[in-house]
Design a protein around this motif. Structure first.
Motif, PDB file in Angstrom:
ATOM      1  N   LEU A 266      51.326  27.165  52.101  1.00 20.62           N
ATOM      2  CA  LEU A 266      52.002  27.844  50.994  1.00 20.62           C
ATOM      3  C   LEU A 266      51.031  28.710  50.206  1.00 20.62           C
ATOM      4  O   LEU A 266      51.291  29.897  49.957  1.00 20.62           O
ATOM      5  CB  LEU A 266      52.639  26.801  50.070  1.00 20.62           C
ATOM      6  N   PHE A 267      49.898  28.129  49.813  1.00 23.36           N
ATOM      7  CA  PHE A 267      48.942  28.874  48.992  1.00 23.36           C
ATOM      8  C   PHE A 267      48.324  30.036  49.766  1.00 23.36           C
ATOM      9  O   PHE A 267      48.115  31.120  49.208  1.00 23.36           O
ATOM     10  CB  PHE A 267      47.845  27.935  48.479  1.00 23.36           C
ATOM     11  N   ALA A 268      48.018  29.814  51.042  1.00 22.04           N
ATOM     12  CA  ALA A 268      47.419  30.888  51.844  1.00 22.04           C
ATOM     13  C   ALA A 268      48.360  32.078  51.945  1.00 22.04           C
ATOM     14  O   ALA A 268      47.941  33.240  51.796  1.00 22.04           O
ATOM     15  CB  ALA A 268      47.056  30.374  53.233  1.00 22.04           C
ATOM     16  N   GLN A 349      49.175  24.505  40.648  1.00 26.26           N
ATOM     17  CA  GLN A 349      49.467  25.740  41.383  1.00 26.26           C
ATOM     18  C   GLN A 349      50.842  25.650  42.065  1.00 26.26           C
ATOM     19  O   GLN A 349      51.570  26.640  42.137  1.00 26.26           O
ATOM     20  CB  GLN A 349      48.384  26.023  42.419  1.00 26.26           C
ATOM     21  N   PHE A 350      51.172  24.455  42.549  1.00 26.45           N
ATOM     22  CA  PHE A 350      52.494  24.263  43.165  1.00 26.45           C
ATOM     23  C   PHE A 350      53.594  24.402  42.112  1.00 26.45           C
ATOM     24  O   PHE A 350      54.607  25.071  42.338  1.00 26.45           O
ATOM     25  CB  PHE A 350      52.573  22.898  43.838  1.00 26.45           C
ATOM     26  N   SER A 360      63.141  25.371  44.567  1.00 25.19           N
ATOM     27  CA  SER A 360      62.911  23.936  44.456  1.00 25.19           C
ATOM     28  C   SER A 360      61.653  23.551  45.218  1.00 25.19           C
ATOM     29  O   SER A 360      61.140  24.315  46.051  1.00 25.19           O
ATOM     30  CB  SER A 360      64.099  23.164  45.029  1.00 25.19           C
ATOM     31  N   ALA A 361      61.172  22.336  44.941  1.00 25.09           N
ATOM     32  CA  ALA A 361      60.014  21.836  45.675  1.00 25.09           C
ATOM     33  C   ALA A 361      60.308  21.779  47.165  1.00 25.09           C
ATOM     34  O   ALA A 361      59.463  22.127  47.991  1.00 25.09           O
ATOM     35  CB  ALA A 361      59.620  20.457  45.149  1.00 25.09           C
ATOM     36  N   ALA A 362      61.520  21.347  47.528  1.00 23.88           N
ATOM     37  CA  ALA A 362      61.885  21.241  48.944  1.00 23.88           C
ATOM     38  C   ALA A 362      61.815  22.587  49.644  1.00 23.88           C
ATOM     39  O   ALA A 362      61.398  22.680  50.811  1.00 23.88           O
ATOM     40  CB  ALA A 362      63.283  20.654  49.084  1.00 23.88           C
ATOM     41  N   ASP A 363      62.201  23.658  48.950  1.00 22.94           N
ATOM     42  CA  ASP A 363      62.183  24.995  49.554  1.00 22.94           C
ATOM     43  C   ASP A 363      60.761  25.515  49.747  1.00 22.94           C
ATOM     44  O   ASP A 363      60.525  26.362  50.621  1.00 22.94           O
ATOM     45  CB  ASP A 363      62.955  25.984  48.674  1.00 22.94           C
ATOM     46  N   LEU A 364      59.823  25.034  48.944  1.00 20.94           N
ATOM     47  CA  LEU A 364      58.468  25.562  48.991  1.00 20.94           C
ATOM     48  C   LEU A 364      57.526  24.779  49.878  1.00 20.94           C
ATOM     49  O   LEU A 364      56.512  25.310  50.333  1.00 20.94           O
ATOM     50  CB  LEU A 364      57.872  25.602  47.572  1.00 20.94           C
TER      51      LEU A 364
END
Length: 447
Positions: A266-268, A349-350, A360-364
């Motif tokens: 995700l972060f990359a 960061q999340f 949502s958290a699930a989507d990310l």
């Protein structure tokens, strides 16, 4: 294995390398190694932090005695996350930072980690020289030059204020309900404070340390506790830290887990889109999932693999000029913000990405599909060498032959525990189970 493992010196408290006597000798050796000759006494400074283990009191006092005996002035931070020691060693212009922690290990273990004046963990060469000095003994300071020790009351507060600056100015977490599991460890006060001050509704878990319950059925290595709290409280997301808060796992509203590989993906992707990912490269270890590597390739990004251990990730990042790396286990290293893995800052960061995107958290947290992976740990007695057994070598060769062109096999001795880790990845789950079981069985027979 030697005095130093992959993350400092570690072992069972009051045994082997984790006695007060060894801590005193280690403190004296580190103090002599880092003391800058020819400067005033005020310049000889070391910061010491610790987690919440009962044995931390013993080791803190012994290290302080050793360090002051070589002329170092000791600043005692009390319970703070490991990354806070790296931060404060640099910001307080210390010669040395020390963290007393065995990270995710049980309460009966403890460890000693060193940070240089730049806030980064020591090189293999520096650790080898300190080990040599422990064996040889060091020249102690003359009586007038013995160091002093004092408590620093605002060390945690300094870290809290810094952590809040790592998300965009003006952004708040208002409207987010967050479960934070601090593993009854070093971040039990800092992490909830940061989240609350940024506006989140905070559900704290694992914030009642008693010296014996660090990592006990909680934290990043036991995420069921965090998952249950997320579901019970209807939270949007869960953040599970380990005992010294240098690693993290993220859970969605249903209690489903994202490990370090998914967070790094995700972060990359996000940083690459902002032209922030230096060299278009993510640094991770040989343990990271093959699915991550394939995902990055599809994004036009590179994966640079290292040996297991966040120190090796950081070394590769510094050598290559990269700014993002980590481990599947949840060490996320962002050198734009910290000199070592920082579970809280990675969690922030999340959360910032949730706020920015409205997702949502699930989507990310599921950027790629994992290649089936299995890990089996085989414990062995101190001094045993099971990997040298002919039967084990034969089993490994057979497994590698079966996986050729279909997956990969990784066999390694842990640098922090007496374990042989058997890890394999393969699209065929039956083959995956068979090769791991065969190698693990051969190891257990040899043990």
């Amino acid at each position: 294995m030697g005095l130093f493992g992959t993350d400092g010196v570690r072992g069972r408290a009051n045994q082997g390398n984790m006695t007060a006597e060894m801590a005193l000798r280690l403190g004296a050796a580190a103090g002599r190694y880092f003391r800058r000759e020819g400067t005033g006494m005020a310049a000889h400074r070391v910061v010491i932090g610790k987690d919440t283990r009962q044995s931390g009191y013993m080791l803190e006092n012994a290290l302080t005695a050793g360090l002051t005996s070589t002329g170092m002035n000791v600043l005692l931070l009390g319970p703070v996350p490991t990354p806070a020691v790296g931060l404060l060693a640099r910001s307080m212009r210390a010669d040395l930072g020390v963290m007393i922690s065995a990270s995710h290990n049980p309460a009966d273990d403890n460890g000693i980690k060193f940070f240089g004046p730049d806030g980064f963990k020591l090189s293999d060469e520096a650790e080898a020289e300190i080990s040599r000095m422990v064996d040889a003994g060091v020249h102690l300071a003359d009586a007038p030059n013995i160091g002093r020790a004092k408590r620093i009351d605002d060390g945690r507060g300094r870290y809290v204020e810094y952590a809040k600056t790592t998300i965009p100015t003006g952004m708040t977490l208002e409207g987010l309900k967050v479960v934070i599991d601090c593993a009854n460890g070093a971040a039990y006060r800092a992490a909830p404070d940061v989240l609350a001050e940024l506006g989140a509704t905070v559900i704290p878990v694992g914030v009642n340390p008693n010296g014996r319950n660090i990592n006990l059925d909680c934290g990043s290595t036991h995420t069921d506790t965090c998952a249950q709290a997320v579901v019970a409280h209807g939270a949007d997301v869960g953040i599970a830290l380990d005992g010294d808060a240098d690693r993290v796992m993220i859970l969605d509203a249903q209690g489903q887990l994202a490990d370090g590989d998914q967070l790094m993906a995700l972060f990359a992707t996000r940083w690459a889109g902002e032209n922030r990912l230096r060299g278009g490269t993510l640094v991770a270890t040989v343990m990271s999932n093959l699915g991550l590597e394939r995902y990055l390739q599809r994004q036009g990004l590179a994966l640079h693999r290292t040996k297991v251990g966040d120190r090796y990730v950081v070394e590769a990042m510094r050598a290559g000029g990269f700014n993002l790396g980590g481990e599947q286990s949840g060490h996320i290293v962002m050198t734009d913000y910290a000199t070592t893995g920082d579970g809280l800052i990675a969690g922030l960061q999340f959360l910032a990405e949730m706020v920015r995107t409205g997702k949502s958290a699930a989507d990310l947290m599921q950027s790629f599909e994992r290649v089936p992976q299995r890990l089996d740990n085989v414990r062995y007695a101190a001094g045993a060498r099971p990997l040298d057994a002919a039967s084990v070598k034969a089993a490994i060769a057979e497994a590698e032959g079966q996986l050729a062109g279909k997956g990969r096999l990784l066999i390694r001795a842990s640098g922090t525990e007496p374990l042989i880790r058997v890890m394999a990845e393969c699209e065929d789950p039956e083959l995956l189970d068979r090769v791991v079981e065969d190698v693990a069985s051969a190891l257990r027979d040899a043990v």
